[in-house]
Structures are given as C-alpha cells and as structure tokens.
Design a protein around this motif. Sequence first.
Motif, PDB file in Angstrom:
ATOM      1  N   LEU A 103      62.295  52.858  54.229  1.00  0.00           N
ATOM      2  CA  LEU A 103      62.886  54.198  54.226  1.00  0.00           C
ATOM      3  C   LEU A 103      63.605  54.477  55.541  1.00  0.00           C
ATOM      4  CD1 LEU A 103      61.784  55.550  51.632  1.00  0.00           C
ATOM      5  CD2 LEU A 103      60.735  57.245  53.093  1.00  0.00           C
ATOM      6  N   SER A 104      63.009  54.002  56.625  1.00  0.00           N
ATOM      7  CA  SER A 104      63.538  54.364  57.943  1.00  0.00           C
ATOM      8  C   SER A 104      64.714  53.503  58.350  1.00  0.00           C
ATOM      9  CB  SER A 104      62.451  54.205  59.011  1.00  0.00           C
ATOM     10  OG  SER A 104      61.231  54.616  58.528  1.00  0.00           O
ATOM     11  N   LEU A 105      64.627  52.209  58.049  1.00  0.00           N
ATOM     12  CA  LEU A 105      65.597  51.280  58.617  1.00  0.00           C
ATOM     13  C   LEU A 105      67.045  51.637  58.269  1.00  0.00           C
ATOM     14  CD1 LEU A 105      66.017  48.825  60.358  1.00  0.00           C
ATOM     15  CD2 LEU A 105      65.778  47.397  58.341  1.00  0.00           C
ATOM     16  N   PRO A 106      67.386  51.879  56.977  1.00  0.00           N
ATOM     17  CA  PRO A 106      68.782  52.212  56.687  1.00  0.00           C
ATOM     18  C   PRO A 106      69.248  53.454  57.441  1.00  0.00           C
ATOM     19  CG  PRO A 106      67.571  51.827  54.659  1.00  0.00           C
ATOM     20  CD  PRO A 106      66.570  51.866  55.746  1.00  0.00           C
ATOM     21  N   LEU A 107      68.348  54.441  57.552  1.00  0.00           N
ATOM     22  CA  LEU A 107      68.746  55.677  58.219  1.00  0.00           C
ATOM     23  C   LEU A 107      68.865  55.481  59.724  1.00  0.00           C
ATOM     24  CD1 LEU A 107      66.675  58.088  56.030  1.00  0.00           C
ATOM     25  CD2 LEU A 107      69.143  57.933  56.143  1.00  0.00           C
ATOM     26  N   LEU A 108      68.025  54.604  60.262  1.00  0.00           N
ATOM     27  CA  LEU A 108      68.127  54.290  61.694  1.00  0.00           C
ATOM     28  C   LEU A 108      69.479  53.650  61.979  1.00  0.00           C
ATOM     29  CD1 LEU A 108      66.927  53.959  64.528  1.00  0.00           C
ATOM     30  CD2 LEU A 108      66.077  51.753  63.800  1.00  0.00           C
ATOM     31  N   PHE A 148      61.896  66.077  65.898  1.00  0.00           N
ATOM     32  CA  PHE A 148      62.695  66.969  65.062  1.00  0.00           C
ATOM     33  C   PHE A 148      63.213  68.135  65.893  1.00  0.00           C
ATOM     34  CE2 PHE A 148      63.618  69.678  61.428  1.00  0.00           C
ATOM     35  CZ  PHE A 148      63.965  68.764  60.455  1.00  0.00           C
ATOM     36  N   GLU A 149      62.344  68.715  66.712  1.00  0.00           N
ATOM     37  CA  GLU A 149      62.749  69.836  67.559  1.00  0.00           C
ATOM     38  C   GLU A 149      63.652  69.366  68.678  1.00  0.00           C
ATOM     39  OE1 GLU A 149      61.985  72.247  65.526  1.00  0.00           O
ATOM     40  OE2 GLU A 149      61.092  73.525  67.062  1.00  0.00           O
ATOM     41  N   LEU A 162      58.830  71.597  50.985  1.00  0.00           N
ATOM     42  CA  LEU A 162      60.084  71.631  50.231  1.00  0.00           C
ATOM     43  C   LEU A 162      61.055  72.643  50.849  1.00  0.00           C
ATOM     44  CD1 LEU A 162      61.567  70.592  47.704  1.00  0.00           C
ATOM     45  CD2 LEU A 162      60.583  72.483  46.440  1.00  0.00           C
ATOM     46  N   ILE A 163      60.535  73.815  51.207  1.00  0.00           N
ATOM     47  CA  ILE A 163      61.407  74.830  51.817  1.00  0.00           C
ATOM     48  C   ILE A 163      61.871  74.374  53.194  1.00  0.00           C
ATOM     49  CG2 ILE A 163      61.538  77.191  52.669  1.00  0.00           C
ATOM     50  CD1 ILE A 163      59.464  77.935  50.564  1.00  0.00           C
ATOM     51  N   ALA A 164      60.921  73.832  53.987  1.00  0.00           N
ATOM     52  CA  ALA A 164      61.259  73.429  55.350  1.00  0.00           C
ATOM     53  C   ALA A 164      62.387  72.414  55.342  1.00  0.00           C
ATOM     54  CB  ALA A 164      60.028  72.855  56.051  1.00  0.00           C
ATOM     55  N   PHE A 165      62.237  71.384  54.527  1.00  0.00           N
ATOM     56  CA  PHE A 165      63.273  70.355  54.510  1.00  0.00           C
ATOM     57  C   PHE A 165      64.459  70.792  53.663  1.00  0.00           C
ATOM     58  CE2 PHE A 165      59.450  67.791  55.554  1.00  0.00           C
ATOM     59  CZ  PHE A 165      59.859  67.454  56.824  1.00  0.00           C
ATOM     60  N   ALA A 189      66.469  65.233  53.921  1.00  0.00           N
ATOM     61  CA  ALA A 189      66.130  64.415  52.757  1.00  0.00           C
ATOM     62  C   ALA A 189      65.031  63.423  53.091  1.00  0.00           C
ATOM     63  CB  ALA A 189      67.374  63.678  52.280  1.00  0.00           C
ATOM     64  N   TYR A 190      65.133  62.844  54.286  1.00  0.00           N
ATOM     65  CA  TYR A 190      64.131  61.882  54.714  1.00  0.00           C
ATOM     66  C   TYR A 190      62.754  62.534  54.793  1.00  0.00           C
ATOM     67  CZ  TYR A 190      61.525  58.902  57.951  1.00  0.00           C
ATOM     68  OH  TYR A 190      60.559  58.141  58.550  1.00  0.00           O
ATOM     69  N   GLY A 191      62.699  63.700  55.416  1.00  0.00           N
ATOM     70  CA  GLY A 191      61.425  64.398  55.535  1.00  0.00           C
ATOM     71  C   GLY A 191      60.868  64.772  54.175  1.00  0.00           C
ATOM     72  N   LEU A 192      61.751  65.199  53.290  1.00  0.00           N
ATOM     73  CA  LEU A 192      61.296  65.564  51.945  1.00  0.00           C
ATOM     74  C   LEU A 192      60.682  64.359  51.252  1.00  0.00           C
ATOM     75  CD1 LEU A 192      61.184  67.774  49.848  1.00  0.00           C
ATOM     76  CD2 LEU A 192      63.417  67.082  49.039  1.00  0.00           C
ATOM     77  N   LEU A 193      61.339  63.214  51.396  1.00  0.00           N
ATOM     78  CA  LEU A 193      60.805  61.997  50.783  1.00  0.00           C
ATOM     79  C   LEU A 193      59.485  61.603  51.421  1.00  0.00           C
ATOM     80  CD1 LEU A 193      63.768  59.524  50.273  1.00  0.00           C
ATOM     81  CD2 LEU A 193      62.027  60.127  48.613  1.00  0.00           C
ATOM     82  N   ARG A 194      59.482  61.500  52.753  1.00  0.00           N
ATOM     83  CA  ARG A 194      58.322  60.930  53.414  1.00  0.00           C
ATOM     84  C   ARG A 194      57.112  61.846  53.352  1.00  0.00           C
ATOM     85  NH1 ARG A 194      57.101  56.703  55.968  1.00  0.00           N
ATOM     86  NH2 ARG A 194      59.206  55.957  56.314  1.00  0.00           N
ATOM     87  N   PHE A 195      57.317  63.140  53.533  1.00  0.00           N
ATOM     88  CA  PHE A 195      56.167  64.030  53.583  1.00  0.00           C
ATOM     89  C   PHE A 195      55.946  64.754  52.254  1.00  0.00           C
ATOM     90  CE2 PHE A 195      57.589  63.557  57.933  1.00  0.00           C
ATOM     91  CZ  PHE A 195      56.431  63.103  58.519  1.00  0.00           C
TER      92      PHE A 195
END
Lengths: 537, 521
Positions: free
Chosen positions: A99-104, A155-156, A261-264, A301-307
Amino acid sequence: MISELPILSLITFSPLIGIIILALLPRGSSRWLRVTAIGTAILPLLLSLWLYADYDSAKDGKPYEEQVTWVDTHFDRLSDGASNSLSFKLQYHMGIDGLSLPLLLLTTIVALMAALASVHIKKRWKSFYIWFLLLEIGMMGVFMARDVILFFVFFEMTLIPMFFLIGIWGYMGREKAANRFLIYNGIGSAIMLIAFVLLISTAGFSIESESVQFFSGSYDVIKANLMDPQAAVNAASAWNGNYGNLFMSESMHWTIFILLLIAFGIKLPIFPFHTWMLRVHTEAPPSIVMIHSGILLKMGAYGLLRFGIILFPEQAHEWATVLAVLGVINILYGAVLAFVQKEFKLVLAYSSISHMGIVLLGIASLNEIGLQGAMIQLVSHGLISALLFLIVGSLYERTGTTELGELGGLARSMPFMSGVLLTAGMASLGLPGLSGFIGEFLSLLGLFESMRILTAVAVLGVILTAVYVLRSVLAITFGPMQEKYVALRDARLIEAVPMIALVAFIVLIGIFPAVLTEPMKHGFDTLLQQLSGKVGG
Amino acid sequence: MQVVQQQLQPFTWSDAAYLAPEWILIVVAIALVILDLAMPRRMNRTVIGWLTLGGLLTSLGFVIWRLIDMKGAPLPEGVNAQLGNTIRLFGDSYRIDGFSSLMKIIFLAAAVLIVLISIGTVRSKEIPNKGEFYYLLLPAVVGAMVMVSSSDLITLYVGLELLSITTYILVGMRKYIVQSAEAAFKYVVTGGISSALLLFGISYFYGASGSTNLGQIGMKAAQAGDLTPLMYVGFFFVLAGFGIKIAAAPFHLWAADVYQGAPTPISAFLGVISKAAALAVLFRIVQNVGLLGSYTKPIADDVNLAVLIMAAAAMIAGTTAALRQHNMKRLLALSGVANAGYLLVPVGLGLSGLHTYVGEFIFYLVVYLFMNIGAFAVLSVISKAAGHEELKGFGGLYYRAPWTAVATIVFVLSLAGLPITGGFFGKLFILLGAAQAQNYWIVPIMVVTSVISYYFYFGIIRQMFMRSTGDDQEIAVPGTTGIVIWLSAAAVVALGVMPGAVMDFVYKYFSIAADMLFLYL
C-alpha cells in the motif's frame, strides 16, 4: 544489504540535509537556494527507487521494518499487593508494504517535479524551500508510519508547512485560503485524533501476562487485537470486572469507523466536505497545488484504506454501498461542475473531486481488482494532476491568466506545451495506453462484480469527463489566438524536463501497469482473507 | 474508625534542614529589602534581580537534593513501602514528598525564568521601585511552595494568602499606568472573594469531620453518613475558591483585565505559578476527599464530575472569548483559561480507569510553563519595541527579528497543540487518560476547542509572516530575555520529541499512596 540500512528513515529524513544547508545560505542568493532544494529533492527519489528495485512483493515489506521505542511510560497504580505494571507505549515504527510503496514513489517523484516547478516563485525563496522540504518529510512519513500517533504527527507536519506555503506565496486570496485550509484540515485531524485516542484506549490495550499490561499506539498491535477474538477488546466476558470496560462494543466500532471516514473524507475530499480544496487549488502557487492535488489528497484515501477499511472490514463491508454512492456522487458532481467552470484551475479542481470518486468506487468494491484499481488511480491521478498544474504554472507565468475565455490558440506559439497539455488531458479522460485508463477501468471492473447499477451510473461520469476535459483543453490550445500571445515563448528546459518526466511515467503505467501492481500484489491479502473469512463465512 | 493522635511536635534542627528551600528564599528576601534600603538611590537595582536569581537557584538545588535523597534513603523499620520516605513536619501539617517536591521544582524553575525576563525588560521608567519588584517575587514563590506542601487546610490557607497578598502588590507595580491600578484593585477584590469562599468551604469540612487535616477529612468523608451533604457544600465552596485562583470558567472574568494591567513578567507569574499552585492543591484535595470516600460513597464521582464540568466550561469559555481578542496579553490570559481547563481534566479523572493521572498533569504543567513563559518573554520584547501590547505589534516580526519569530512559531504551535511540540503530547496524554477513564464526553470538547484555538493562535503567525507594520527596524532582544526564549523553545521541542522522559521522571518519584492519599498505614 539495503535492508541493513535504516532505509525508510533515511528516505524520510533525507530532506533535513537540504533544510540545514538552506538555513545556512544567505537569503538573497536565489540560484543557490534553488539548486540546493532541487538537489535535496532528488535524494529521496533515488533512495526510494533503490528501495523499489530491492522490494520483494512476496515478503510484503517484511525486512524493511524499523522500530524504536519512543515512549514507554509506566503508570503508578494503587496496587493491591500484586506487582502488576501498566504502561503506555508509543513506537517510532516505520514500515512499508504494497500500500505504501507506490504512494511513496509518487510522493518522491511529484515532490521533485514540484521543486523544479518552483522556479516561478518570486520572493522569500529561502523560507519557501525550507517549508517545502519540511512538507516532503511529512508526506513521506505519513505513508510509512506504523504507529497511529506517529502517523498523526507526520500528518500534522504536512498541515503547518502548507499553511505557510499557501498563505505567503499564494495569489490574491491567499490568506483566506490558508485559513480555510487550516480550519477544515484541523477539524479533520481532530476527528482523526479522537478516533485514534479511542482506538488506543480500547484496542490498543494488551495483556502480555498477569503483571505486564500496556496501552499501545502500534498499528500492528491494534490490528492484531481487533482481529483476535480472545483479546480484551473483543471478549467482554473473559475480562469482566477490572477490564470489562475495555470491551469495544458494536456501537464503538461504528463510531470509530465513521469518525475515520469523516476525517479522511475531508482530506480526500468526499462531496460535502470539498469546499476548502477548491480555494486551495485556485489560490495556492501552482507548484504547491501539484503537491496538494498530487499527494495530499492521496493521504486521505490512504488513511481511509489503512485505518478505516483494513481495521474495520465488517463495517466497511456493510457500508460498501454507502461508499460507492458517495463515490458516484463525487464523480457526477465533480464532472458536471467542471463542465461549467470558466477558470481552468477550477476545472482541474472539480476534476480532482470527480477522479477521487473513482478511488472511492474502487475501495467500495472490496475485492482485489477494485482495490488495485483504486491504488493505481491514486498514483495515476497524482501524476496527471501534477502535470496539469505544472502546465498551469507555466501558462500563468506567460499569459497572466487562467481564464478559459481569455486563452486560446496557444498551440501556435507554444506547440510543445500544448502537446503536453493535450496528453495530460487525454490521460485524465482515460485514454487507453495512458495511466488514467488502467485506474478507472480496474476500479469500475471491481465494482461491477458487486454493484452493477452503480457502476453503470459511474460510467456516465467517465463520459462527462471526456466532455469537460476536451472542452477546456481545446479552448486553450486551439481557436482564435489573441494578438498579445503571439510572441510567447515555449517551455524552457527547466520546465520541459519535469513535463517530459511526468508524461513518461504516465505512459509507463499506461502500457505496463505491472510496475505498480507487482509490489502491491500482497498488499491486500490480510484484508481480503478477513473479508472472506468473517463476512463470507 | 481510626483516629490518629495529632501530637504537638517540637521544632528541631533537622526540621530546619528539611525546610531549607523555603527559609533560604525568606532570608534572601529580607536581605534584599535591607540592601535596597541601604543602596544609594542612583544605583541600578538590576543587581537585586541577579541576587534574587541566585536565591531561587540555591533553593532549587536544595529541593532537587532533597527529592533524590528521599528516594535513595532506606525505608525506616515498619513503614509501608508504598508510603516511602515522606517527611511530615509540625504535627503532620507540612509534608515534603514526591508530589510537593516536583511541584516546587516547577515553581522555582518558572520563577527563575520570570526573573530572567524581568532583568531583560523591566525598566525604571515603567516600574519605579525595581528592587521591590524583585524581592516581592520571593515571598510569592514561598507561598506557592507552602501551599503544595501543606496537608492541613490552615497551613494551606496561610500559603495561599502569602502568595495572594504579594501578587496583589506586584500586579499594581506599573504605577504610572491606570490599567495597572485597576488591575490590582480587581485582583484584590476577586482574590478576597476567593479566600472567603475557600474559608467558608473549609469551615464545612471542619464541621463535618472535626479536623482540618486532609487525610482525616478524607477518612471522615468515607464515613460521613448523615454529614455527607455538609461535605458536598464544603467541597463546592472550596472548588469555587480555587476556581478563581485557577481562572477556570465561570470564575475567569478577572483574568483578562488583571493580566493586561500587570507588568508582563507578573502576568506570566499569575499564569503559571499561581495557577499551578492552586491546581496542585486542588488535585490533592480532590483525591483525598474524593478517593477515600469512594469506597463507600458516590461523593467521589460527583466531585470528579464537578471538576470535569468546570474544566469543560473553562476550555469552551477561554477559547471562544479569545477569538475576539486583539490585545496579546488578554489573549494569553484567555488562552490560560482554556489551558486551566485542560489541566483540570486529569484532576477530575480521579482514579477511575486503571491508574492515576498525575504524570499527565505534571507533564502538561511543565509544557505549559515553558510555552507560556516563552510566549510572555516574546511579548515583553515586542511590546517594548512597539510601545503597546496589541496583536499588530507582531506585524512583520519575521523581517525584524527572524529567529525570535521562529521561536514564537514553536510556542504558538505548542499552545495550539500541534506536533512536534510538547503541547501536542501534553494534550494527547490527557486525552488518552480521559479515554482510558472512559470519560468519553470530555474528549471531543478538548479536541474541538483546540481546533477552534488554531484560529487565534495562527492569527499571531499571520501577523508575523504575512503582514508588515512598515517599520523594518530590527528588534533587539535583551540577552537574558533571549536566553529565556531559546531555553523555553528548546524545552518545548524536546518535550515534543522525547515526551517519555518527564513522565518517567514523575512516576519514578511519585507514589499515589504516599503523595495523594495521605494514608496512615
């Protein structure tokens, strides 16, 4: 050999070198500042390419874990004789997987291109590049952090530099845009923090033995506890009495899932939460919009998927239709509004909303094809929107406007840039052979298995995409040309290099998508197993 | 019922050694009064500031030495291991234990920083009696130290009054400024009300339990029976009395005016030391009265709930009122109100959940100390250069003093609770504590007020980096104030990168049984 190095930390913190050098350079020497910043942005790209070459998808990122205890506080308890200890653990834990590598990779590529595109920045270069590199550290950290609090910190870390980059170097309404960015994303982060705090204090609680118990922010621990039917979080009766309160009820599961869901969703952005990003698209300097549209939206999108999805597969499964409907709304709403815009940057902003809807569809499919489609769509849209805003920056530099009505016939004076713009437009509307097609096709294919009608409606949006992209791109490149644009020069070398590079990546993914699908082959294994085990069974 | 005989204890020389941190300060204060009288009128009084600093540092050294010595010494025969080596003096009315020593370190460190700010920025033009300014700080610190060490409500009251009366004078020190006199008057009146409420509450405690000793009151609370309503009345009056000192809503209305009128270092003093002392004492009272009672009575739950409600009110009131402020001192005062709310949360969590929340409390207090004093130090420099204390004085600070602007970013981010600063972890630990104690309702209030506060905290950043006053003359930062700014900024960042260290330190020297519950095992 590479796995012996703390390669992930090296990648993440390599821009620090540049920050230190920049801090030492004098304020006025724009050339050296620029060279340093661009040179520094190359570093993480090279390192992450090395990591990519060494990556073995079968191991799903196993050898690259880096883990150091960050906080390990032992609380004082009113002990009743037994010497039990209770502690709170946070870890500096970096990891990488499919999940991370393509986005990295996406992050390091787009960041370098944006650094090149920052030649158009006119003032205060020194602090611009320092904030820029800090932003890059934050983005890369987000995709690799494996501790919820570490994730939140990174994130912050993207939030604060963005505030400055928009607020100081943006266009006329920059301060308002920066404020709105800050408040919306601040609310998003706040909701995320609430969800994380709830997760740590329920699912993060582990009992190693009678005397060793701890709260942990580790993603792995939380995931393992949520999946383990024996853990305190899932088994109310076993730990009744003292620890009964750790049991996570059904409603708590839902609360956390919806909070995430709302956060991401604010970051992504999902339809009613999108207003802030329009302003950022129009007011931020183009090189920063490249980052914003190319990477920051992907963090949602990444956060939604991962968390959201991986930690709460049952809730995600039940709400798959909701996610798909939200996705379809995004696609249609974005497409229709993109069609009526008179300002090119707003067309692109609404087009981003529309394209992010496709990501939601891919996620909602909850099968391997759809999820891979969503991931490819993320990377592809990252590259395409970066390319588009790169062109916007160069156009604005020359013409001083991005109003569609005032542009036209630029193909004659700027054949190269117009050609690139046309290519980017084609990629955006999903022409086969370019990356946009693969992402859209796989996402829709995945969704078709479970929700046929919604897929059919979503395809309508794809047609609309063709309409608005062609309308705006043709309006810029062809048609009558205004007198004052005759003498415009085509792209300089420093502008042409990132354009060619981005086009090359878009074509590469388009004709050979295995460069992306290969590393993420096993990225969704656990999720899919869980879905088939719990929901199907 | 276990009654502990309170025998009169003769004063011995070893007691004097235990009390060294307190009497050193008093001796130094008296010596400085005499020195100030003897010194020729023309001579600069800054030397008194340096001597004050020396006194504070000596006292700090003694507190740390005592703390380490206490932990290392072998336990006496027959003493419960949980009680440790707590030293009780004067018929158990004065305790030197882990909690009080940690708090004294905080007070003294804060006082050191405040004196350093004052040496850099206090000028005779504004404060005619500079010598007085310095030596009045010392008894105020002693008052705070007596408060946290007292285990008897009378001793507590003596400490509180010592702190209050000296600060009344300090607030009014800017003799040529009308607001200063107004502030002093307001502070005297509200302070008087606070003392009255507190004494009234104490009288109820005494009436219900027959004792002014906290441990005794706590045990009586457990068996109060018909007298339980009296305990409630006593508790709520005490809570209101301290609420004024802490500046927690709805008792916070004096804060903005008083901070605005007071000299900047004194505003920092009120915001950090006075507030911390009252919070620490309230923590002890809540834990004692509430916890021992908790085995039999619901009083603990009600007490905790009351504190949490006050915390929530402070967060909401402080944050919303600060949104409209353009005066930096008023803004920091109201931010202090909101922070008082955050600090009250661990006080109100009691022992619900799995553990005690003293570590969270002290961690945030330490962070608050540095970020608040740092912010006041920056303000003292800028208000001197600008000639006023309005927010627009920060305009274009990036061009006029770039490094000070960078340090200010650190303080502002920390106040807003953003990583990677101590403020983030301070709030995070408290949030986690609230969630672990299952007080879920306070979690969103904390988080949402923090986000709203971004608006005015980032307003400061906007001024510094995105505006300009047209005046691009460089701002000179006085050496000692610069030290405070950089020390505070470094501490805030360090606490954000390595938050575990302070928590570990606290839990190494702190024991719930010995320091909070005053058990007589």
